[in-house]
Design a protein around this motif. Structure first.
Motif, mmCIF file in Angstrom:
data_model
loop_
_atom_site.group_PDB
_atom_site.id
_atom_site.type_symbol
_atom_site.label_atom_id
_atom_site.label_comp_id
_atom_site.label_asym_id
_atom_site.label_seq_id
_atom_site.Cartn_x
_atom_site.Cartn_y
_atom_site.Cartn_z
ATOM 1 N N ALA A 111 0.785 -1.236 0.000
ATOM 2 C CA ALA A 111 0.000 0.000 0.000
ATOM 3 C C ALA A 111 0.819 1.290 0.000
ATOM 4 O O ALA A 111 0.370 2.296 -0.528
ATOM 5 C CB ALA A 111 -0.943 0.005 1.199
ATOM 6 N N PHE A 112 1.999 1.269 0.607
ATOM 7 C CA PHE A 112 2.801 2.486 0.711
ATOM 8 C C PHE A 112 4.167 2.258 0.086
ATOM 9 O O PHE A 112 4.779 1.199 0.267
ATOM 10 C CB PHE A 112 2.958 2.915 2.179
ATOM 11 N N ASP A 113 4.656 3.251 -0.636
ATOM 12 C CA ASP A 113 5.976 3.181 -1.249
ATOM 13 C C ASP A 113 7.024 2.913 -0.165
ATOM 14 O O ASP A 113 7.049 3.603 0.857
ATOM 15 C CB ASP A 113 6.270 4.492 -1.979
ATOM 16 N N GLY A 114 7.830 1.902 -0.355
ATOM 17 C CA GLY A 114 8.858 1.546 0.619
ATOM 18 C C GLY A 114 8.428 0.492 1.627
ATOM 19 O O GLY A 114 9.259 -0.033 2.362
ATOM 20 N N MET A 115 7.136 0.189 1.689
ATOM 21 C CA MET A 115 6.654 -0.848 2.601
ATOM 22 C C MET A 115 6.986 -2.201 1.999
ATOM 23 O O MET A 115 6.657 -2.475 0.853
ATOM 24 C CB MET A 115 5.148 -0.696 2.820
ATOM 25 N N ARG A 116 7.645 -3.060 2.801
ATOM 26 C CA ARG A 116 8.140 -4.335 2.285
ATOM 27 C C ARG A 116 7.446 -5.554 2.881
ATOM 28 O O ARG A 116 7.659 -6.675 2.411
ATOM 29 C CB ARG A 116 9.643 -4.414 2.545
ATOM 30 N N VAL A 117 6.619 -5.358 3.916
ATOM 31 C CA VAL A 117 5.988 -6.501 4.574
ATOM 32 C C VAL A 117 4.595 -6.119 5.088
ATOM 33 O O VAL A 117 4.355 -4.973 5.482
ATOM 34 C CB VAL A 117 6.869 -7.040 5.733
ATOM 35 N N GLU A 118 3.718 -7.092 5.048
ATOM 36 C CA GLU A 118 2.364 -6.976 5.605
ATOM 37 C C GLU A 118 1.955 -8.379 6.015
ATOM 38 O O GLU A 118 2.369 -9.357 5.390
ATOM 39 C CB GLU A 118 1.412 -6.422 4.543
ATOM 40 N N VAL A 119 1.156 -8.507 7.068
ATOM 41 C CA VAL A 119 0.694 -9.828 7.491
ATOM 42 C C VAL A 119 -0.810 -9.813 7.735
ATOM 43 O O VAL A 119 -1.376 -8.809 8.132
ATOM 44 C CB VAL A 119 1.406 -10.344 8.774
ATOM 45 N N THR A 120 -1.432 -10.942 7.458
ATOM 46 C CA THR A 120 -2.821 -11.182 7.825
ATOM 47 C C THR A 120 -2.825 -12.422 8.712
ATOM 48 O O THR A 120 -2.203 -13.427 8.377
ATOM 49 C CB THR A 120 -3.696 -11.417 6.582
ATOM 50 N N ALA A 121 -3.503 -12.322 9.848
ATOM 51 C CA ALA A 121 -3.517 -13.426 10.803
ATOM 52 C C ALA A 121 -4.936 -13.800 11.175
ATOM 53 O O ALA A 121 -5.827 -12.960 11.201
ATOM 54 C CB ALA A 121 -2.743 -13.036 12.071
ATOM 55 N N MET A 122 -5.109 -15.075 11.473
ATOM 56 C CA MET A 122 -6.328 -15.590 12.080
ATOM 57 C C MET A 122 -5.928 -16.171 13.429
ATOM 58 O O MET A 122 -4.958 -16.935 13.513
ATOM 59 C CB MET A 122 -6.965 -16.669 11.213
ATOM 60 N N ALA A 123 -6.641 -15.780 14.459
ATOM 61 C CA ALA A 123 -6.317 -16.239 15.813
ATOM 62 C C ALA A 123 -7.598 -16.588 16.559
ATOM 63 O O ALA A 123 -8.656 -16.001 16.304
ATOM 64 C CB ALA A 123 -5.555 -15.159 16.582
ATOM 65 N N ALA A 124 -7.476 -17.524 17.464
ATOM 66 C CA ALA A 124 -8.600 -17.867 18.333
ATOM 67 C C ALA A 124 -8.649 -16.868 19.475
ATOM 68 O O ALA A 124 -7.608 -16.456 19.997
ATOM 69 C CB ALA A 124 -8.421 -19.278 18.873
ATOM 70 N N LYS A 125 -9.845 -16.459 19.847
ATOM 71 C CA LYS A 125 -9.984 -15.575 20.990
ATOM 72 C C LYS A 125 -9.678 -16.368 22.252
ATOM 73 O O LYS A 125 -9.994 -17.548 22.343
ATOM 74 C CB LYS A 125 -11.404 -14.996 21.033
ATOM 75 N N ALA A 126 -9.041 -15.716 23.193
ATOM 76 C CA ALA A 126 -8.664 -16.417 24.444
ATOM 77 C C ALA A 126 -9.881 -16.713 25.279
ATOM 78 O O ALA A 126 -10.893 -16.086 25.186
ATOM 79 C CB ALA A 126 -7.674 -15.565 25.231
#
Length: 126
Positions: A111-126
């Motif tokens: 999305a942004f110039d110079g941005m090299r990493v992004e993550v999407t996560a799925m997690a269980a609620k505690a």
């Protein structure tokens, strides 16, 4: 159309057009970028970007009532797959066995110039 069985937690950035976390039946979904605690983007080297991204993920999950040890799936987006080793080094400081299921995807740009990493996560609620 109302979605009474899904909860969306707004992003803290008033200009964002994305929710920070969505929850459905105890499953949380979130996407994070290399954002510092003050909300500014970290656009330095890959290690710094990975650290900020995973810290942002940790913070978002904890605010939503979960934690990094509850992550079941992680998708990692990298603009250069040669950065995968650097990401993995940081990843191992934030996660432990049993490791989440994950995928690393090479992309042309984020999305942004110079941005090299992004993550999407799925997690269980505690």
């Amino acid at each position: 159309m109302a979605q009474h069985d899904i909860t969306f937690t707004p992003d803290s950035d008033a200009d964002s057009i994305s929710s920070d976390v969505a929850e459905f039946n105890g499953l949380l979904v979130t996407t994070q970028i290399p954002t510092r605690a003050d909300g500014s983007l970290e656009l330095g080297d890959i290690t710094s970007q990975c650290e900020c991204t995973l810290q942002a993920l940790k913070d978002a999950l904890e605010r939503a009532g979960s934690s990094m040890d509850r992550v079941v799936h992680l998708t990692i987006y990298l603009t250069d797959m040669a950065d995968r080793a650097a990401f993995n080094a940081v990843y191992q400081r934030f996660f432990a066995t049993p490791w989440p299921v994950r995928a690393a995807v090479g992309v042309a740009a984020l999305a942004f110039d110079g941005m090299r990493v992004e993550v999407t996560a799925m997690a269980a609620k505690a």
